[in-house]
Motif scaffolding. Sequence first.
Motif, PDB file in Angstrom:
ATOM      1  N   SER A  97       9.228   9.411  -2.345  1.00  0.00           N
ATOM      2  CA  SER A  97      10.215   9.919  -1.390  1.00  0.00           C
ATOM      3  C   SER A  97      11.633   9.530  -1.814  1.00  0.00           C
ATOM      4  CB  SER A  97       9.908   9.367   0.007  1.00  0.00           C
ATOM      5  OG  SER A  97      10.897   9.742   0.940  1.00  0.00           O
ATOM      6  N   ASN A  98      11.795   8.284  -2.247  1.00  0.00           N
ATOM      7  CA  ASN A  98      13.114   7.827  -2.701  1.00  0.00           C
ATOM      8  C   ASN A  98      13.579   8.591  -3.929  1.00  0.00           C
ATOM      9  OD1 ASN A  98      13.686   4.290  -1.947  1.00  0.00           O
ATOM     10  ND2 ASN A  98      13.250   6.012  -0.614  1.00  0.00           N
ATOM     11  N   GLN A  99      12.653   8.891  -4.822  1.00  0.00           N
ATOM     12  CA  GLN A  99      13.019   9.640  -6.028  1.00  0.00           C
ATOM     13  C   GLN A  99      13.503  11.043  -5.679  1.00  0.00           C
ATOM     14  OE1 GLN A  99      13.293   8.503  -9.366  1.00  0.00           O
ATOM     15  NE2 GLN A  99      13.291   6.750  -8.002  1.00  0.00           N
ATOM     16  N   ILE A 149       0.833  -1.203   0.000  1.00  0.00           N
ATOM     17  CA  ILE A 149       0.000   0.000   0.000  1.00  0.00           C
ATOM     18  C   ILE A 149       0.869   1.255   0.000  1.00  0.00           C
ATOM     19  CG2 ILE A 149      -1.676   1.325   1.354  1.00  0.00           C
ATOM     20  CD1 ILE A 149      -2.751  -1.409   2.369  1.00  0.00           C
ATOM     21  N   ARG A 150       1.994   1.201   0.708  1.00  0.00           N
ATOM     22  CA  ARG A 150       2.880   2.361   0.827  1.00  0.00           C
ATOM     23  C   ARG A 150       3.852   2.521  -0.348  1.00  0.00           C
ATOM     24  NH1 ARG A 150       4.614   4.119   5.763  1.00  0.00           N
ATOM     25  NH2 ARG A 150       5.791   5.629   4.507  1.00  0.00           N
ATOM     26  N   ALA A 151       3.863   1.566  -1.277  1.00  0.00           N
ATOM     27  CA  ALA A 151       4.916   1.508  -2.304  1.00  0.00           C
ATOM     28  C   ALA A 151       5.017   2.790  -3.117  1.00  0.00           C
ATOM     29  CB  ALA A 151       4.681   0.306  -3.219  1.00  0.00           C
ATOM     30  N   GLU A 152       3.903   3.300  -3.603  1.00  0.00           N
ATOM     31  CA  GLU A 152       3.946   4.463  -4.490  1.00  0.00           C
ATOM     32  C   GLU A 152       4.464   5.704  -3.770  1.00  0.00           C
ATOM     33  OE1 GLU A 152       1.051   7.043  -7.509  1.00  0.00           O
ATOM     34  OE2 GLU A 152       0.307   5.223  -6.537  1.00  0.00           O
ATOM     35  N   SER A 153       3.946   5.984  -2.573  1.00  0.00           N
ATOM     36  CA  SER A 153       4.382   7.175  -1.831  1.00  0.00           C
ATOM     37  C   SER A 153       5.822   7.032  -1.364  1.00  0.00           C
ATOM     38  CB  SER A 153       3.459   7.430  -0.627  1.00  0.00           C
ATOM     39  OG  SER A 153       3.508   6.350   0.294  1.00  0.00           O
ATOM     40  N   TYR A 154       6.215   5.816  -0.987  1.00  0.00           N
ATOM     41  CA  TYR A 154       7.596   5.585  -0.556  1.00  0.00           C
ATOM     42  C   TYR A 154       8.547   5.769  -1.724  1.00  0.00           C
ATOM     43  CZ  TYR A 154      11.099   3.575   2.603  1.00  0.00           C
ATOM     44  OH  TYR A 154      12.181   3.388   3.431  1.00  0.00           O
ATOM     45  N   SER A 155       8.113   5.341  -2.901  1.00  0.00           N
ATOM     46  CA  SER A 155       8.927   5.504  -4.094  1.00  0.00           C
ATOM     47  C   SER A 155       9.118   6.981  -4.426  1.00  0.00           C
ATOM     48  CB  SER A 155       8.273   4.793  -5.281  1.00  0.00           C
ATOM     49  OG  SER A 155       9.059   4.923  -6.449  1.00  0.00           O
ATOM     50  N   GLY A 197      13.011  -2.160  -1.448  1.00  0.00           N
ATOM     51  CA  GLY A 197      11.964  -1.150  -1.543  1.00  0.00           C
ATOM     52  C   GLY A 197      11.899  -0.609  -2.968  1.00  0.00           C
ATOM     53  N   PRO A 198      11.841   0.707  -3.136  1.00  0.00           N
ATOM     54  CA  PRO A 198      11.801   1.281  -4.487  1.00  0.00           C
ATOM     55  C   PRO A 198      13.167   1.336  -5.173  1.00  0.00           C
ATOM     56  CG  PRO A 198      10.687   2.696  -2.880  1.00  0.00           C
ATOM     57  CD  PRO A 198      11.512   1.713  -2.106  1.00  0.00           C
ATOM     58  N   GLY A 199      14.190   0.728  -4.558  1.00  0.00           N
ATOM     59  CA  GLY A 199      15.462   0.555  -5.245  1.00  0.00           C
ATOM     60  C   GLY A 199      16.511   1.616  -5.025  1.00  0.00           C
ATOM     61  N   PHE A 200      16.388   2.429  -3.979  1.00  0.00           N
ATOM     62  CA  PHE A 200      17.300   3.561  -3.780  1.00  0.00           C
ATOM     63  C   PHE A 200      18.758   3.129  -3.702  1.00  0.00           C
ATOM     64  CE2 PHE A 200      19.454   6.564  -0.845  1.00  0.00           C
ATOM     65  CZ  PHE A 200      19.399   7.699  -1.646  1.00  0.00           C
ATOM     66  N   PHE A 201      19.078   2.225  -2.764  1.00  0.00           N
ATOM     67  CA  PHE A 201      20.463   1.767  -2.624  1.00  0.00           C
ATOM     68  C   PHE A 201      20.930   1.041  -3.888  1.00  0.00           C
ATOM     69  CE2 PHE A 201      21.178   1.419   2.287  1.00  0.00           C
ATOM     70  CZ  PHE A 201      21.159   2.812   2.357  1.00  0.00           C
ATOM     71  N   ALA A 202      20.067   0.194  -4.429  1.00  0.00           N
ATOM     72  CA  ALA A 202      20.435  -0.586  -5.614  1.00  0.00           C
ATOM     73  C   ALA A 202      20.807   0.329  -6.776  1.00  0.00           C
ATOM     74  CB  ALA A 202      19.281  -1.506  -6.006  1.00  0.00           C
ATOM     75  N   ILE A 203      20.043   1.371  -6.985  1.00  0.00           N
ATOM     76  CA  ILE A 203      20.310   2.300  -8.084  1.00  0.00           C
ATOM     77  C   ILE A 203      21.615   3.045  -7.841  1.00  0.00           C
ATOM     78  CG2 ILE A 203      19.488   4.414  -9.211  1.00  0.00           C
ATOM     79  CD1 ILE A 203      16.611   3.312  -8.728  1.00  0.00           C
TER      80      ILE A 203
END
Length: 261
Positions: free
Chosen positions: A28-30, A20-26, A63-69
Amino acid sequence: MINKINNNQLLNDVTRYWNIRAESYSESNQQELLSEKQQKWRHLLLGHIKEGETLKVLDIGTGPGFFAILLALSGHNVTAIDATEGMLLEAKQNAQTHKANIQFIRGDVHQLPFGSEQFDLVVSRNVTWNLKAPQKAYSEWFRVLKPGGSLINFDANWYLHLFDENYWQGFVADRERSIEKQVEDHYVNTDTKEMERIARQLPLSQIKRPQWDINTLLEVGFSRYMIDTRIGDFVWNEEEKINYGSTPMFMIHAQKQKINN
């Protein structure tokens, strides 16, 4: 059997919440990727690596991939794992946007689908507190690290205020400070009741850290460690410092002993 059912249900509850939080968390990461934070996090993650090395990296709970990116754009070979389908969808889209080559896998971080001694570096942020069996997870992360490899983990005593009066008073003060300073309260636009319900069942919500982590990491086999209990002072912006002042982020860098020839 009851504990197994409860643990499975708990994992499902955690996964459903973060879906449920994925879009908003993403989102924030962006914002982090487009701000000065990118360089700060890059410095923290790569500060323990020799210049010129190309590492095989595992991002736990991406999560939305912050560290990975960040790590892929720095030239490393990155695999990222998460149990949450919604987060992985966001991570794949974000990686495509930033032209980052990353292998994404959906899986349980308590039972990694990799052979032993596969990675030079394991990284994680705000994941361990969500785990139903954190000691088992740490043991798995140790298993997949090569000798001489490192774990870098960032977390905090999230939701300890539900069990500790001093932390509760600090939590209340943070909420009051956000009003006083006229900044967004990060707890207002989330399903606080559901997260609190889940957090009450999670073992690390009730334990003061990072001392527990250090004891556990040594028990599972790590030989060296370094702790920074005020890392948030470096990476958080003013709004985050106001929101989380009573719950400082910590960083743990633990190393698996090298094998002497």
